[in-house]
Design an enzyme around this catalytic site. Structure first.
Site, PDB file in Angstrom:
ATOM      1  CG  ASP A  35     -67.995 -11.248 -24.224  1.00  9.29           C
ATOM      2  OD1 ASP A  35     -68.734 -12.116 -23.752  1.00  9.29           O
ATOM      3  OD2 ASP A  35     -67.434 -11.368 -25.322  1.00  9.29           O
ATOM      4  CD  GLU A 143     -64.269 -14.154 -25.148  1.00  7.53           C
ATOM      5  OE1 GLU A 143     -64.612 -13.421 -26.073  1.00  7.53           O
ATOM      6  OE2 GLU A 143     -64.274 -13.800 -23.951  1.00  7.53           O
TER       7      GLU A 143
END
Length: 246
Positions: A35, A143
């Site tokens: 990420d 997330e």
């Protein structure tokens, strides 16, 4: 839209956010994971002369540090490394010492993990305030749905360019950017303790979370886990509650 078109749109969005906030640049905490690797590439495109990758080890593995440095080199982003291991130990030890018998030792690992994320956030904002940069977050759609981030830690950022991306889309963008293979291949982890991985901690997989977000059928036990994580973490996605007006 193609991957390239989505990336271009996101880069333009980052540029717009800089103009709106009258800030000079962008920075991201680089962990050695996929990420932050994608975000580092995005901010390099959006603000090539005023972008920064900040590496903030707190007892991190040597592998994570190698990957974080390799990422910064691969996308040609300026980097800064600040080791916060001592500060983390110092605060944690002081809290435990001052609390004395009130301190619950069984909870120490999760306290330590969240403290690491919040210390990193504090350091990132200290740097960003000094440079007049925006702190760019790395959380993706999976997330955000499950609340797999620390409140006022890695969730404490100015903007979230990956917020609408499934985890598998983050990997697609990583391959587009030619992110180093070590980063693409390793299991996602927040590096909170030895052997820790995102999926072990959540109790489900990113594959099933992505499928859930797409409205696809997944095993019932995984659906229960995802919905429990979402409900339990609702407080992370909303402003602090306050009483009604009198």
């Amino acid at each position: 839209m193609t991957t390239e078109e989505k990336i271009l749109s996101t880069v333009n969005w980052l540029k717009d956010k800089m103009k709106e906030t009258k800030t000079k640049g962008l920075l991201v905490g680089v962990s050695g994971g996929i990420d932050s690797a994608v975000v580092a590439n995005l901010i390099k495109l959006a603000s090539p002369d005023n972008c920064l990758g900040v590496i903030l080890p707190i007892h991190n593995s040597s592998e994570d540090l190698v990957d974080a440095n390799a990422l910064c080199e691969s996308c040609d982003i300026k980097k800064l490394t600040i080791d916060l291991s001592h500060e983390n130990e110092s605060i944690l030890d002081k809290v435990e010492s001052e609390m004395k018998e009130l301190f619950i030792k069984e909870n120490k690992k999760i306290v330590d993990a969240n403290m690491r994320a919040r210390l990193r956030m504090t350091a990132l904002y200290s740097i960003a305030n000094n440079l007049n940069y925006l702190v760019v977050g790395t959380d993706n759609a999976a997330e955000l749905l499950t609340g797999y981030f620390t409140k006022y830690g890695d969730g404490g950022v100015d903007i979230l360019p990956l917020a609408n991306l499934l985890k598998n889309e983050v990997y697609e963008w990583g391959r587009y950017f030619n992110v180093p293979e070590n980063i693409l291949a390793k299991a996602p982890t927040a590096g909170l303790w030895e052997g820790q991985t995102d999926e072990k901690e959540m109790g489900t997989t990113y594959k099933y979370i992505d499928m859930y977000l797409q409205g696809k059928e997944i095993p019932q036990e995984d659906k229960v886990v995802i919905e429990r994580l979402n409900a339990r973490s609702e407080h992370k996605r909303t402003s602090p509650p306050h009483p009604p007006l009198f």
